[in-house]
Scaffold this active site. Sequence first.
Site, PDB file in Angstrom:
ATOM      1  N   ASP A 151       1.140  -1.453   0.038  1.00 56.17           N
ATOM      2  CA  ASP A 151      -0.088  -0.286  -0.127  1.00 56.17           C
ATOM      3  C   ASP A 151       0.863   1.143   0.239  1.00 56.17           C
ATOM      4  O   ASP A 151       1.084   1.364   1.114  1.00 56.17           O
ATOM      5  CB  ASP A 151      -0.720   0.598   1.029  1.00 56.17           C
ATOM      6  CG  ASP A 151      -1.744   1.474   1.256  1.00 56.17           C
ATOM      7  OD1 ASP A 151      -1.998   1.850  -0.386  1.00 56.17           O
ATOM      8  OD2 ASP A 151      -2.732   0.656   1.897  1.00 56.17           O
ATOM      9  N   ASP A 357      -1.663   5.914  -6.578  1.00 51.10           N
ATOM     10  CA  ASP A 357      -2.125   5.570  -5.481  1.00 51.10           C
ATOM     11  C   ASP A 357      -2.167   3.482  -5.409  1.00 51.10           C
ATOM     12  O   ASP A 357      -3.118   3.331  -6.199  1.00 51.10           O
ATOM     13  CB  ASP A 357      -3.437   5.791  -4.733  1.00 51.10           C
ATOM     14  CG  ASP A 357      -3.522   4.860  -3.769  1.00 51.10           C
ATOM     15  OD1 ASP A 357      -2.691   4.605  -2.762  1.00 51.10           O
ATOM     16  OD2 ASP A 357      -4.420   4.549  -3.526  1.00 51.10           O
TER      17      ASP A 357
END
Length: 477
Positions: A151, A357
């Site tokens: 992440d 992202d």
Amino acid sequence: MAACFVSSSIRICVSILLVVCLLVSGEAVAENRHYATVPLSSLVGGASSSSAARAAAVAGHGGRDSVIRVVHNPNFRLLDQSEILRRDEARVASLQSRMIPGHQNGVTKRELSASSGARIPTTSGLNVGNGNYLVTVELGSQRKKLQLTMDTGSPLTWTQCQPCATSCYNQPDPIFDPSASSTYSNISCSSSSCSRLFAVPQSCPSDNACRYSISYGDNSTSGGQVATDTLALTSTVKLPNYIFGCGRDNKGLFNGTDGLLGLSNDGIFSMVTQSASRFGKYFSYCLPPSTNSAGFLAFGNTTERSLNSTSLGFTPLVTVPENPSFYGIRIIGISVGGVPLPVSSSRILMNSSSIIDSGTVITRLPAKVYSALRSAFRKSMTRYPKAPGNVLLDTCYDFSKFSTITYPRIVINFSGGVNVDLDISGIFFGDSTQMCLAFSPGTINGLLIYGNVQQRTFEIGYDVAGRKLEFRANGCS
Ligand SMILES: *[C@@H]1O[C@H](CO)[C@@H](O)[C@H](O)[C@H]1NC(C)=O
Ligand SMILES: *[C@@H]1O[C@H](CO)[C@@H](O)[C@H](O)[C@H]1NC(C)=O
Ligand SMILES: *[C@@H]1O[C@H](CO)[C@@H](O)[C@H](O)[C@H]1NC(C)=O
Ligand SMILES: *[C@@H]1O[C@H](CO)[C@@H](O)[C@H](O)[C@H]1NC(C)=O
Ligand SMILES: *[C@@H]1O[C@H](CO)[C@@H](O)[C@H](O)[C@H]1NC(C)=O
Ligand SMILES: *[C@@H]1O[C@H](CO)[C@@H](O)[C@H](O)[C@H]1NC(C)=O
Ligand SMILES: *[C@@H]1O[C@H](CO)[C@@H](O)[C@H](O)[C@H]1NC(C)=O
């Protein structure tokens, strides 16, 4: 044609026809370059190349020993598509909420726990989202295998730890047992490591433990003891004294993973920072196009690359003033089928706060840019019957009666002259009866988020120290 009949010379007539023919065929060639025709199976089944071939390619990836495989979370495959999109909306909302100054790391203000007096940082609530890409690392002296969600939006790496104090969710591998690892240490509350984690000093609890508690925006939580142990990427690449969260109370949407590998630019305790002395704050990954293929996550910049990849160049990494832990980018244009969106779209794009992202699935564009993209796309897809929208996707087609699909290529222009011609897996999302354009308008006035669907098949290199991002085509193979 009339010119032919009035012309006295047959030869002139023929040459005019030839010129017309050449012009027409020239146009057709130019147009083809901006369109692609593929069998429906390559769209629905994902990439057709066998997972074994890809996995082998990854294993021998340029001889780099700091390379680990990236695979899809198997639970992601089981989730309903609409559920994936709903979780994605929650992820985006939480990213938007972290555009408020002071919410940078997701671990900012601490609250005293009334019961224990322990230091407890709370987050401003990044949503876990779909957690759809997993990497396998090893923790502790016994090299316990853990599958973690990678992440780029999160700082802290954590995994569940035995004994669970309150609750642990079902994870795919046995839960990490600190007492079985001779290299494990608790971080004490009075240590400088602990105070660096939390902005405001607080009184320590009686057991002097440095505690953390992360609450994600979707009510998922992980809490426990901040600790250090050896984190191994491969048998030869080990990071001793790696700071991580040993979670004794964990619940929420982490199904299918043993925890999380934090890759944000937080400057304190993300993997990027903790491995900086070894890898110079450089990492790259390639997200695989389908659930049956693998990609990789690599640390350090070496010249050896995936055999068939080609560099598209470097785009600057831009600081996002509201949240420096985000990886900011700048997109300056988009073209559909070889035609750039109107200049007004480029102006809006250049003016937008934009980030890349790994945890957001669908790219969010400023609303006006999205409508321009959508209308250009729809114009070139008129031969296909429409299908209903799906949560945040409003341009969907029923391809079930077609054996091949012709679609316009979509090129994203990043500043620095990097033009990314998206893979087919970066344009469509869905199944054959409801295949949707994988873009969506952002909700609140336009944080542009470059999502993981659009990142598929490219090796994306984050040169965090050099403030630049490299795109390489054909990155996973
Ligand atoms: C770490 O802290 C926990 C909880 O405070 C304690 O039970 C455990 O024994 C400690 N482990 C080590 C190796 O000090
Ligand atoms: C999280 O929990 C709060 C309080 O129980 C609830 O109001 C909220 O709707 C929950 N949020 C989600 C995303 O489930
Ligand atoms: C977790 O995944 C399993 C399948 O692997 C499923 O049976 C279970 O219902 C899931 N649990 C949650 C909370 O999503
Ligand atoms: C990685 O290393 C190569 C060769 O040393 C260099 O050309 C390239 O610019 C580096 N990439 C980044 C992103 O710094
Ligand atoms: C760009 O942003 C500035 C400041 O937010 C604003 O004043 C300007 O109108 C914007 N320009 C465009 C083309 O959106
Ligand atoms: C975007 O990329 C396309 C394809 O490479 C190129 O033709 C176009 O000029 C680029 N646009 C901008 C604004 O750089
Ligand atoms: C690299 O490209 C060549 C030629 O296009 C192809 O034959 C080969 O299979 C590719 N290698 C990989 C690992 O994909």
